[in-house]
Scaffold this motif. Structure first.
Motif, PDB file in Angstrom:
ATOM      1  N   UNK A 305       0.802  -1.233   0.000  1.00  0.00           N
ATOM      2  CA  UNK A 305       0.000   0.000   0.000  1.00  0.00           C
ATOM      3  C   UNK A 305       0.830   1.275   0.000  1.00  0.00           C
ATOM      4  N   UNK A 306       2.109   1.179   0.326  1.00  0.00           N
ATOM      5  CA  UNK A 306       2.974   2.364   0.368  1.00  0.00           C
ATOM      6  C   UNK A 306       3.670   2.630  -0.961  1.00  0.00           C
ATOM      7  N   UNK A 307       3.516   1.733  -1.940  1.00  0.00           N
ATOM      8  CA  UNK A 307       4.250   1.839  -3.204  1.00  0.00           C
ATOM      9  C   UNK A 307       3.409   2.502  -4.282  1.00  0.00           C
ATOM     10  N   UNK A 308       4.095   3.227  -5.160  1.00  0.00           N
ATOM     11  CA  UNK A 308       3.441   3.810  -6.334  1.00  0.00           C
ATOM     12  C   UNK A 308       3.362   2.808  -7.474  1.00  0.00           C
ATOM     13  N   UNK A 309       4.364   1.946  -7.554  1.00  0.00           N
ATOM     14  CA  UNK A 309       4.423   0.908  -8.582  1.00  0.00           C
ATOM     15  C   UNK A 309       4.857  -0.402  -7.944  1.00  0.00           C
ATOM     16  N   UNK A 310       4.387  -1.509  -8.526  1.00  0.00           N
ATOM     17  CA  UNK A 310       4.785  -2.828  -8.051  1.00  0.00           C
ATOM     18  C   UNK A 310       5.290  -3.668  -9.208  1.00  0.00           C
ATOM     19  N   UNK A 311       6.333  -4.448  -8.929  1.00  0.00           N
ATOM     20  CA  UNK A 311       6.865  -5.407  -9.891  1.00  0.00           C
ATOM     21  C   UNK A 311       7.167  -6.694  -9.135  1.00  0.00           C
TER      22      UNK A 311
END
Length: 350
Positions: A305-311
């Motif tokens: 939830x704290x990330x702008x993007x996920x990979x």
């Protein structure tokens, strides 16, 4: 506390090629911390960046050497344990496994998932990108179709930096774009471009609607990022150039975001510090992975939830993942409600 260290091997459904080589199989390490009848689980996976290499053997040896030192502690002594790991210069992937296991134990001991303990909101988790490795145009198109058939893909990360040069990169990317015209595309060169190629590619990629470029220049050439930023119309993320929160202040004038990986950072504790440091400098945050199973990627998903993007897609490309944890819904990797990391054994567990 008792500490157990075990190895497990995972195989990729599709080998992944980046600018530094191809990976089809890795042997990872599972760490278990046991206290008061509760088991906390963590994972370490090998990786290499330039001259920095953390092999399975190096990680395992470090864990075996530090185990007798740590067994006199209890899992609540997190600050003291972290100080010991730094004192003994334990490799970051080994620290990550221990840190994960301590958090998993803590969550299980109080009966709450980590995202709940941190007061985070699963509803704001961004979709994860899934990766298209370096390939021929036809191969890249086929791999794209494979992903589209496998899951609800919302974003694709395309690995560029081909040894055949940027013309090969362009042809491959166009093949992916033609195969998935409505999907958001990101580009990761893994340090495979020269400064001149990076400038040329940033202009070309911007015209195609690519959203950002990741690690365009090799680790060690960070000073050239200033020149690239002057010319690039696209946001620049770094991965190999940023391991911990201490690296971020040196990069803030040259980049727009950082890719945080548990194996580089040394675990959830340092990843959280990196998030706060990056956001203090108004940088974007991405969470990434190496050849991690569901164990490590579910751990990272607790902070998603704290990330702008996920990979966080490596576990989705495994044919024999021994763990199951976070689920994938509408292209998003979502942690569950189970206590701790919420990870259990799968049908492939040894």
């Amino acid at each position: 506390m008792k500490i157990l260290v075990n190895l497990f091997t995972v195989n990729k459904r599709f080998p992944l090629t980046i600018s530094r080589g191809t990976t089809a199989q890795t042997t990872n390490i599972c760490v278990k911390i046991i206290e008061n009848g509760i088991e906390g689980w963590g994972e370490a996976s090998p990786f290499s960046v330039g001259n920095h290499r953390q092999s399975t053997g190096r990680i395992t040896g470090a864990l075996q050497n530090i185990t007798p030192v740590l067994e006199s502690f209890n899992p609540w002594q997190r600050q003291e344990i972290e100080a010991v790991l730094r004192k003994y210069q334990i490799p970051s992937a080994a620290r990550a496994a221990l840190d994960m296991a301590l958090y998993d134990w803590m969550g299980k001991s109080v009966g709450l998932s980590l995202w709940q303990l941190w007061g985070l909101d699963r509803n704001v988790i961004a979709p994860t990108s899934v990766t298209i490795g370096i390939n021929t145009p036809a191969g890249a198109a086929t791999r794209t179709r494979d992903w589209l058939e496998y899951m609800d893909v919302r974003q694709l990360k395309v690995k560029l930096g081909s040894s055949e040069g940027i013309e090969a990169d362009r042809k491959m990317l166009l093949a992916v774009r033609e195969t998935a015209p409505e999907i958001d595309l990101f580009v990761d060169a893994n340090g495979g471009w020269s400064l001149a190629d990076a400038i040329a590619m940033s202009l070309w990629l911007a015209d195609l609607g690519i959203q950002y470029i990741e690690q365009p220049l090799p680790r060690g050439q960070e000073t050239h990022l200033a020149t690239l930023k002057e010319h690039s119309p696209l946001p620049i993320f770094v991965d190999e150039s940023c391991f911990t929160s201490a690296d971020i202040p040196q990069l803030v004038d040259y980049v727009d975001g950082v890719n945080i990986k548990l194996m580089k950072s040394g675990g959830l504790s340092e990843a959280l510090r990196m998030v706060h440091t990056a956001k203090a400098y108004s940088l974007k945050v991405m969470f990434g992975c190496y050849s991690d199973s569901s164990l490590a990627n579910t751990a990272a998903a607790q902070l998603a939830p704290l990330a702008d993007y996920l990979d966080l897609d490596s576990h989705l490309n495994l044919i024999d993942d021994p763990f199951r944890g976070a689920s994938v819904k509408a292209g998003r990797v979502l942690p569950n409600d189970l206590p701790g990391l919420g990870v259990q054994y799968s049908a492939f567990a040894p």
